[in-house]
Write a protein that holds these residues in place. Structure first.
Motif, PDB file in Angstrom:
ATOM      1  N   UNK A   1     120.952  28.051 100.062  1.00  0.00           N
ATOM      2  CA  UNK A   1     122.137  27.923  99.222  1.00  0.00           C
ATOM      3  C   UNK A   1     121.892  28.216  97.749  1.00  0.00           C
ATOM      4  N   UNK A   2     120.624  28.376  97.363  1.00  0.00           N
ATOM      5  CA  UNK A   2     120.301  28.665  95.966  1.00  0.00           C
ATOM      6  C   UNK A   2     120.564  30.132  95.636  1.00  0.00           C
ATOM      7  N   UNK A   3     120.381  30.488  94.366  1.00  0.00           N
ATOM      8  CA  UNK A   3     120.620  31.854  93.901  1.00  0.00           C
ATOM      9  C   UNK A   3     119.793  32.867  94.684  1.00  0.00           C
ATOM     10  N   UNK A   4     118.516  32.590  94.856  1.00  0.00           N
ATOM     11  CA  UNK A   4     117.639  33.524  95.583  1.00  0.00           C
ATOM     12  C   UNK A   4     118.095  33.695  97.030  1.00  0.00           C
ATOM     13  N   UNK A   5     118.493  32.607  97.664  1.00  0.00           N
ATOM     14  CA  UNK A   5     118.961  32.661  99.049  1.00  0.00           C
ATOM     15  C   UNK A   5     120.257  33.456  99.154  1.00  0.00           C
ATOM     16  N   UNK A   6     121.205  33.177  98.257  1.00  0.00           N
ATOM     17  CA  UNK A   6     122.502  33.871  98.298  1.00  0.00           C
ATOM     18  C   UNK A   6     122.357  35.354  98.021  1.00  0.00           C
ATOM     19  N   UNK A   7     121.370  35.731  97.201  1.00  0.00           N
ATOM     20  CA  UNK A   7     121.188  37.153  96.887  1.00  0.00           C
ATOM     21  C   UNK A   7     120.603  37.912  98.076  1.00  0.00           C
ATOM     22  N   UNK A   8     119.790  37.216  98.893  1.00  0.00           N
ATOM     23  CA  UNK A   8     119.149  37.882 100.024  1.00  0.00           C
ATOM     24  C   UNK A   8     118.042  38.836  99.603  1.00  0.00           C
ATOM     25  N   UNK A   9     117.575  38.727  98.356  1.00  0.00           N
ATOM     26  CA  UNK A   9     116.582  39.662  97.837  1.00  0.00           C
ATOM     27  C   UNK A   9     115.166  39.105  97.787  1.00  0.00           C
ATOM     28  N   UNK A  10     115.030  37.793  97.832  1.00  0.00           N
ATOM     29  CA  UNK A  10     113.727  37.149  97.666  1.00  0.00           C
ATOM     30  C   UNK A  10     113.400  36.364  98.928  1.00  0.00           C
ATOM     31  N   UNK A  11     112.166  36.496  99.406  1.00  0.00           N
ATOM     32  CA  UNK A  11     111.766  35.847 100.655  1.00  0.00           C
ATOM     33  C   UNK A  11     110.461  35.085 100.458  1.00  0.00           C
ATOM     34  N   UNK A  12     110.277  34.045 101.255  1.00  0.00           N
ATOM     35  CA  UNK A  12     109.020  33.307 101.241  1.00  0.00           C
ATOM     36  C   UNK A  12     107.892  34.271 101.586  1.00  0.00           C
ATOM     37  N   UNK A  13     106.817  34.216 100.810  1.00  0.00           N
ATOM     38  CA  UNK A  13     105.680  35.109 101.029  1.00  0.00           C
ATOM     39  C   UNK A  13     105.688  36.329 100.129  1.00  0.00           C
ATOM     40  N   UNK A  14     106.806  36.623  99.466  1.00  0.00           N
ATOM     41  CA  UNK A  14     106.855  37.760  98.546  1.00  0.00           C
ATOM     42  C   UNK A  14     105.864  37.537  97.407  1.00  0.00           C
ATOM     43  N   UNK A  15     105.154  38.587  97.045  1.00  0.00           N
ATOM     44  CA  UNK A  15     104.198  38.530  95.937  1.00  0.00           C
ATOM     45  C   UNK A  15     104.937  38.913  94.649  1.00  0.00           C
ATOM     46  N   UNK A  16     104.765  38.091  93.605  1.00  0.00           N
ATOM     47  CA  UNK A  16     105.354  38.408  92.307  1.00  0.00           C
ATOM     48  C   UNK A  16     104.336  39.192  91.498  1.00  0.00           C
ATOM     49  N   UNK A  17     104.740  40.349  91.023  1.00  0.00           N
ATOM     50  CA  UNK A  17     103.860  41.189  90.221  1.00  0.00           C
ATOM     51  C   UNK A  17     104.247  41.094  88.755  1.00  0.00           C
ATOM     52  N   UNK A  18     105.561  41.046  88.509  1.00  0.00           N
ATOM     53  CA  UNK A  18     106.069  41.040  87.150  1.00  0.00           C
ATOM     54  C   UNK A  18     107.359  40.232  87.129  1.00  0.00           C
TER      55      UNK A  18
END
Length: 195
Positions: free
Chosen positions: A160-177
């Protein structure tokens, strides 16, 4: 419109339904369902609105406003002309209203991302560039340092958060920048401050 096409399809399916063709009965029931009929009516209303939505006369209202002020300067000065010039020159009118109009008219309200470099090596991992616009709301994701690689990764995405609603960010994604700042070698707390 769509409702007419659906009505014709239902008539055809009712004939096939009598012949007991596989799956036709289920399709017939689906197309006759009230929720689908309601969705199609909403769709038709939206299509009708999109066809009639107002378009801005000009995408450059601020420039047009300046031009009108210049023309009014040379016009015979009456009370109405002085009032109009005062309104057109007021900071609230210029900065807020006309600027907002021009932004919407030019459809320039999406954030822009830098272009991808042309010389990416072929053995490079696939990378996604995502853009989430926060308006005083939490991201709705937690981050952690990967135990083996040391990379900063998304630990979990909160439902229900912003990341979840966007569908763009997933658990395990590596942040580079994050926001143009490389996160390699940073602690998760430092990355949170950048977010």
């Amino acid at each position: 419109g769509v409702s007419h096409v659906l009505t014709l399809a239902l008539q055809e399916l009712s004939l096939l339904c009598k012949r007991d063709v596989n799956g036709v009965g289920m399709l017939y029931d689906l197309l006759r369902s009230r929720w689908l009929q309601a969705l199609l009516k909403i769709y038709e209303c939206l299509q009708h609105y999109l066809g009639k939505r107002p378009a801005p006369v000009t995408p450059q209202a601020r420039a047009l406003s300046r031009e009108v002020v210049e023309l009014l300067r040379d016009a015979p000065q009456s009370g109405e002309i002085k009032e109009l010039r005062r309104i057109l020159r007021s900071p609230h009118f210029k900065a807020a209203l006309l600027s907002a109009h021009d932004t919407v008219a030019q459809k320039d309200f999406e954030p822009t991302l830098p272009p991808l470099p042309d010389n990416l090596p072929e053995n490079e991992e696939a990378m996604r560039i995502i853009c989430l616009v926060k308006n005083n709301q939490p991201l709705g994701a937690t981050i952690k340092r990967h135990e083996i690689t040391g990379d900063i990764t998304v630990a979990r995405v909160i439902h229900g958060g912003l990341a979840d609603r966007s569908g763009l960010l997933y658990a395990g994604d590596k942040l580079v920048e994050v926001n143009g700042v490389p996160v390699e070698g940073l602690e998760p707390e430092q990355v949170i401050n950048i977010l």
